[in-house]
Scaffold this motif. Sequence first.
Motif, mmCIF file in Angstrom:
data_model
loop_
_atom_site.group_PDB
_atom_site.id
_atom_site.type_symbol
_atom_site.label_atom_id
_atom_site.label_comp_id
_atom_site.label_asym_id
_atom_site.label_seq_id
_atom_site.Cartn_x
_atom_site.Cartn_y
_atom_site.Cartn_z
ATOM 1 N N LYS A 1 0.655 -1.075 -0.040
ATOM 2 C CA LYS A 1 -0.148 -0.082 -0.014
ATOM 3 C C LYS A 1 0.863 1.278 -0.004
ATOM 4 O O LYS A 1 0.529 2.339 -0.221
ATOM 5 N N GLU A 2 2.215 1.300 0.191
ATOM 6 C CA GLU A 2 3.175 2.176 0.161
ATOM 7 C C GLU A 2 3.284 2.899 -1.192
ATOM 8 O O GLU A 2 3.111 1.894 -2.096
ATOM 9 N N GLY A 3 3.605 3.958 -1.408
ATOM 10 C CA GLY A 3 4.127 4.663 -2.312
ATOM 11 C C GLY A 3 2.845 4.762 -3.508
ATOM 12 O O GLY A 3 3.043 4.593 -4.618
ATOM 13 N N GLU A 4 2.198 5.389 -3.023
ATOM 14 C CA GLU A 4 0.904 5.440 -3.737
ATOM 15 C C GLU A 4 0.926 7.196 -4.168
ATOM 16 O O GLU A 4 -0.024 7.299 -5.097
ATOM 17 N N GLU A 5 2.011 7.751 -3.931
ATOM 18 C CA GLU A 5 2.048 9.067 -4.449
ATOM 19 C C GLU A 5 2.380 9.202 -5.791
ATOM 20 O O GLU A 5 2.529 7.975 -6.408
ATOM 21 N N GLU A 6 2.035 10.245 -6.605
ATOM 22 C CA GLU A 6 2.125 10.465 -8.015
ATOM 23 C C GLU A 6 3.556 10.369 -8.375
ATOM 24 O O GLU A 6 4.675 10.961 -7.638
ATOM 25 N N GLY A 7 3.582 9.778 -9.564
ATOM 26 C CA GLY A 7 5.281 9.710 -10.327
ATOM 27 C C GLY A 7 5.732 11.046 -10.322
ATOM 28 O O GLY A 7 4.974 12.087 -10.692
ATOM 29 N N ALA A 8 7.107 11.084 -10.682
ATOM 30 C CA ALA A 8 7.718 12.436 -11.185
ATOM 31 C C ALA A 8 7.301 12.718 -12.511
ATOM 32 O O ALA A 8 7.145 11.922 -13.545
ATOM 33 N N TYR A 9 6.972 14.103 -12.838
ATOM 34 C CA TYR A 9 6.660 14.408 -14.318
ATOM 35 C C TYR A 9 7.741 14.604 -15.188
ATOM 36 O O TYR A 9 8.696 15.309 -14.975
ATOM 37 N N ILE A 10 7.785 13.954 -16.065
ATOM 38 C CA ILE A 10 8.841 13.901 -17.204
ATOM 39 C C ILE A 10 8.686 14.775 -18.297
ATOM 40 O O ILE A 10 7.373 14.288 -18.989
ATOM 41 N N LYS A 11 9.425 15.908 -18.431
ATOM 42 C CA LYS A 11 9.127 16.626 -19.764
ATOM 43 C C LYS A 11 10.047 16.582 -20.813
ATOM 44 O O LYS A 11 10.984 17.161 -20.761
ATOM 45 N N GLY A 12 9.792 15.742 -21.881
ATOM 46 C CA GLY A 12 10.638 15.717 -23.162
ATOM 47 C C GLY A 12 12.118 15.011 -22.822
ATOM 48 O O GLY A 12 12.408 15.144 -21.608
ATOM 49 N N SER A 13 12.691 14.685 -23.874
ATOM 50 C CA SER A 13 14.072 14.208 -23.744
ATOM 51 C C SER A 13 14.296 14.240 -25.091
ATOM 52 O O SER A 13 14.287 13.393 -26.232
ATOM 53 N N THR A 14 15.201 15.315 -25.507
ATOM 54 C CA THR A 14 15.707 15.654 -26.907
ATOM 55 C C THR A 14 16.526 14.512 -27.433
ATOM 56 O O THR A 14 16.459 13.890 -28.525
ATOM 57 N N GLY A 15 17.408 14.043 -26.585
ATOM 58 C CA GLY A 15 18.394 12.963 -26.908
ATOM 59 C C GLY A 15 17.395 11.530 -27.463
ATOM 60 O O GLY A 15 17.746 10.997 -28.437
ATOM 61 N N LEU A 16 16.280 11.266 -26.610
ATOM 62 C CA LEU A 16 15.630 10.071 -26.902
ATOM 63 C C LEU A 16 15.050 10.297 -28.315
ATOM 64 O O LEU A 16 14.801 9.459 -28.903
ATOM 65 N N GLU A 17 14.304 11.523 -28.367
ATOM 66 C CA GLU A 17 13.223 11.930 -29.677
ATOM 67 C C GLU A 17 14.421 11.670 -30.604
ATOM 68 O O GLU A 17 13.865 11.375 -31.767
ATOM 69 N N VAL A 18 15.641 12.275 -30.746
ATOM 70 C CA VAL A 18 16.417 12.022 -31.996
ATOM 71 C C VAL A 18 16.493 10.919 -32.239
ATOM 72 O O VAL A 18 16.508 10.459 -33.411
ATOM 73 N N VAL A 19 17.046 9.829 -31.132
ATOM 74 C CA VAL A 19 17.246 8.543 -31.414
ATOM 75 C C VAL A 19 16.107 7.797 -32.238
ATOM 76 O O VAL A 19 16.172 7.160 -33.138
ATOM 77 N N TRP A 20 14.800 8.034 -31.723
ATOM 78 C CA TRP A 20 13.884 7.190 -32.128
ATOM 79 C C TRP A 20 13.202 7.857 -33.495
ATOM 80 O O TRP A 20 12.313 7.461 -33.974
#
Length: 329
Positions: free
Chosen positions: A64-83
Amino acid sequence: LVIVSTFVVNYLLNTIRILPLQASAQAQPIDRLFNLQFMLIAFFFSLIVVFLGYSLVVFRQRSKEGEEEGAYIKGSTGLEVVWTIIPIGIVIYLSYLGSLALAETRRVDPQAVEVKVVAGQWFWRFEYPQYGIVSNALYLPVNRQAHLRLTSLDVIHSFWVPEFRVKQDALPGENLERELRVTPTMIGEFKVRCAELCGTSHAYMESPVVVVSQADFEAWISEQLAAIGTDPATRGAKWAQTNGCLSCHSVDGSPGVGPTWKGLFGRTDHELADGSVVAVDEAYLKTAIVNPNAQIVKGFPANVMPGNYQSLLSEQQINDIIEYIKTLR
Ligand code: CUA
């Protein structure tokens, strides 16, 4: 794990045999390309499924622990270029291989056997202009290129022999001839089927494709030439067969798309759609062939029989067919 499952997926699909026999030289570059693309698809499929499975198991909620919201990730230029770059590279490489395969399937051999393929509702006719014969079965010598020139008498049909891999539409209309090159590499009997929905009997529009040795091919040619013969009725039976008449008209009295030829000649009680009753003589049959809509038979639809038999058949052939119908009294 990704690599292993790539091979497992490939192995399973090869075991259940996804492709028909490979029976032409043109099939080889196509199958090579198909197998390569399949391997690539199996890899990406495995990549996604393995990581999905991994995430489901490893990142499942354990308590039941750890039910808080995950971190918000905004964009990743490196990944986007790769894919973006990697798929573009793959697509360009595959197009390059595709153009090579296309060129290979279209390579011209000047020694090719010429065959004119005529498609119609619902039959195939094969003409060999080098030999002056016509046939409903496509006979081809093994290991020699066949240059097929395709046309249609009515609607769009499509010439498809799965074992040869290559496929081509047959289009109606002048100047719309299409070509296909096939070099059979395996002696045996195959089947050409129509791969374009073309009407009531589309599903039954198939003809034998017989690949034989060069010697057997020449023997077949001589046999065909001898079979044309000197008896008009025998010739007529052959024209009726090779021009598709028998796809719609039976010769044994059984029902068909058009009236049966059995007992047709000499009838005096032949009823037309306009209510008149006529006698079936040579003049009637001739009109029935060259201008079928002029005398619609009672119980049969209009505009079904192609009206272009006059341009398709010679005067002699029409007379031969009438002689043949006369023998079916
Ligand atoms: Cu011809 Cu379908």
